[in-house]
Design an enzyme around this catalytic site. Structure first.
Site, mmCIF file in Angstrom:
data_model
loop_
_atom_site.group_PDB
_atom_site.id
_atom_site.type_symbol
_atom_site.label_atom_id
_atom_site.label_comp_id
_atom_site.label_asym_id
_atom_site.label_seq_id
_atom_site.Cartn_x
_atom_site.Cartn_y
_atom_site.Cartn_z
ATOM 1 N N ARG A 37 47.912 33.391 57.476
ATOM 2 C CA ARG A 37 46.798 32.850 56.690
ATOM 3 C C ARG A 37 47.157 31.438 56.246
ATOM 4 O O ARG A 37 48.265 31.184 55.747
ATOM 5 C CB ARG A 37 46.514 33.719 55.464
ATOM 6 C CG ARG A 37 45.460 33.136 54.521
ATOM 7 C CD ARG A 37 45.211 34.043 53.303
ATOM 8 N NE ARG A 37 44.463 33.364 52.270
ATOM 9 C CZ ARG A 37 43.135 33.273 52.222
ATOM 10 N NH1 ARG A 37 42.413 33.848 53.168
ATOM 11 N NH2 ARG A 37 42.524 32.626 51.244
ATOM 12 N N ASP B 127 42.960 29.131 37.639
ATOM 13 C CA ASP B 127 43.316 27.731 37.881
ATOM 14 C C ASP B 127 43.072 26.932 36.602
ATOM 15 O O ASP B 127 41.990 27.020 36.017
ATOM 16 C CB ASP B 127 42.479 27.154 39.016
ATOM 17 C CG ASP B 127 42.763 27.835 40.347
ATOM 18 O OD1 ASP B 127 43.873 28.374 40.505
ATOM 19 O OD2 ASP B 127 41.870 27.822 41.220
ATOM 20 N N HIS C 237 46.144 34.879 38.860
ATOM 21 C CA HIS C 237 46.154 33.741 37.953
ATOM 22 C C HIS C 237 44.752 33.152 37.863
ATOM 23 O O HIS C 237 43.865 33.498 38.652
ATOM 24 C CB HIS C 237 47.116 32.655 38.453
ATOM 25 C CG HIS C 237 46.709 32.068 39.773
ATOM 26 N ND1 HIS C 237 46.828 32.753 40.978
ATOM 27 C CD2 HIS C 237 46.151 30.870 40.098
ATOM 28 C CE1 HIS C 237 46.379 32.009 41.960
ATOM 29 N NE2 HIS C 237 45.948 30.850 41.460
ATOM 30 N N HIS D 128 42.238 35.363 40.230
ATOM 31 C CA HIS D 128 42.285 35.645 41.662
ATOM 32 C C HIS D 128 43.728 35.727 42.137
ATOM 33 O O HIS D 128 44.660 35.366 41.421
ATOM 34 C CB HIS D 128 41.518 34.563 42.445
ATOM 35 C CG HIS D 128 41.987 33.165 42.177
ATOM 36 N ND1 HIS D 128 41.730 32.490 40.990
ATOM 37 C CD2 HIS D 128 42.696 32.293 42.942
ATOM 38 C CE1 HIS D 128 42.245 31.278 41.039
ATOM 39 N NE2 HIS D 128 42.846 31.136 42.208
#
Length: 332
Positions: free
Chosen positions: A271, A206, A204, A261
């Site tokens: 993570r 941002d 996607h 990204h």
């Protein structure tokens, strides 16, 4: 903790086309006099860069990471007390309302109000005050860094006033949000998916002006280059990674690129990423800045942030969200 059965794992997206780590990702030292020039170049060529000497004390990052992991280690029934997101709150696996899912859980907060801070903090009992404190300190420091980067970009572009971008985030009505993503280790990953990587958060861009990301030392972040190849970004828990958002791409008439990204899951390590999304007020009109046009045609139709946000959140993650707002220039 995100708990999915093997059939559910198989339903998640697989990424098969990622190359190795890229050594040439732009690195900008914010303490250097020529940093604004490097910032502009990075936004033009990558839409993404890493910053060091950013002024955010490491203990701010460490303390919030510690508190966030405490939250995500709570029993699912306790975490659900802070959710589901509407739009703010605790979320698990589901991303948005349009069918996107990922191997993650998260908390989403309005960065301009402490009400959301207290909603999560209330789950910590006697430690609630400490959670609220470290969250407020961290977000405040990251906001300041974002403002400075945007003003350095204005300087690098030689446009006035130098707060032309940062004022949108400083506004009391700024629609900025803060998100903490937790990607648990996926022990079944290798067995269930030997052909590629399991997607933790799908590809996607941002929609906001700028995104400021800090993660722990677990890999997973990938960006897409202009040629369509995906490359993995080596983690660095001491530094921040900056993404150009769709709104900044429009304001620069496409000179800066909003980077596509995604995040892939890890088979053995957890993570944790903490992201500040700097957004303008809902009523703010978004359009190419006249001072950057220099006789060029506008590539985008003017829209308000509310209009774009509404459109973006009705779409799927991988959709070209700016497509509806691009001008089609037909040669005569």
């Amino acid at each position: 903790m995100v708990v999915l059965s093997k059939p559910a794992i198989e339903q998640l997206s697989i990424a098969n086309d990622c190359s190795t780590f890229l050594p040439g990702v732009p690195l900008v030292d914010l303490s250097k006099p020529d940093s604004k020039t490097h910032l502009v170049k990075a936004c033009e060529e990558f839409g993404f860069f890493k910053v060091i000497n950013h002024g955010v004390p490491f203990e701010y990052m460490r303390d919030l990471e510690t508190e966030a992991l405490k939250f995500f280690s709570l029993p699912p029934s306790d975490k659900q007390k802070a959710g589901p997101p509407n739009p703010f709150g605790y979320g698990n696996k589901k991303i948005g309302h349009n069918g996107d899912v990922g191997w993650l859980e998260y908390m989403l907060l309005n960065s301009n109000t402490e009400a959301d801070y207290h909603k999560f903090a209330s789950l910590f009992g006697e430690a609630a005050e400490n959670f609220s404190r470290v969250l407020k300190v961290y977000v405040s420091a990251v906001k300041k860094m974002a403002f400075e980067i945007l003003e350095m970009l204005a300087d690098g572009l030689k446009i006035q006033p130098r707060n032309v971008f940062s004022k949108l985030l400083m506004d009391e009505q700024s629609d900025s949000v803060f998100r903490v993503n937790h990607y648990p280790p996926c022990p079944d990953l290798e067995e269930s998916n030997g052909a590629g990587d399991l997607i933790g958060f799908g590809e996607h861009t941002d929609p906001q002006v700028i995104s400021v990301l800090r993660s722990n030392n677990t890999s997973g972040l990938q960006i897409c280059l202009k040629d369509g190849n995906w490359i993995s970004i080596p983690p660095d828990h001491n530094s921040f990674f900056i993404n150009v958002g769709d709104s900044l791409q429009v304001m620069t008439n496409g000179r800066f690129k909003s980077v596509r990204h995604r995040v892939v899951a890890n088979s053995s390590k957890s993570r944790l990423s903490m992201i500040y999304f700097g957004g303008p007020p809902l009523s703010e009109k978004i359009a190419p800045l006249p001072s950057l046009m220099k006789g060029e045609d506008s590539l985008y139709k003017e829209f308000t942030w509310f209009e774009y946000k509404k459109s973006a959140y009705k779409s799927r993650l991988a959709d070209n969200r700016l497509g509806l707002f691009e001008k089609i220039n037909v040669a005569s």
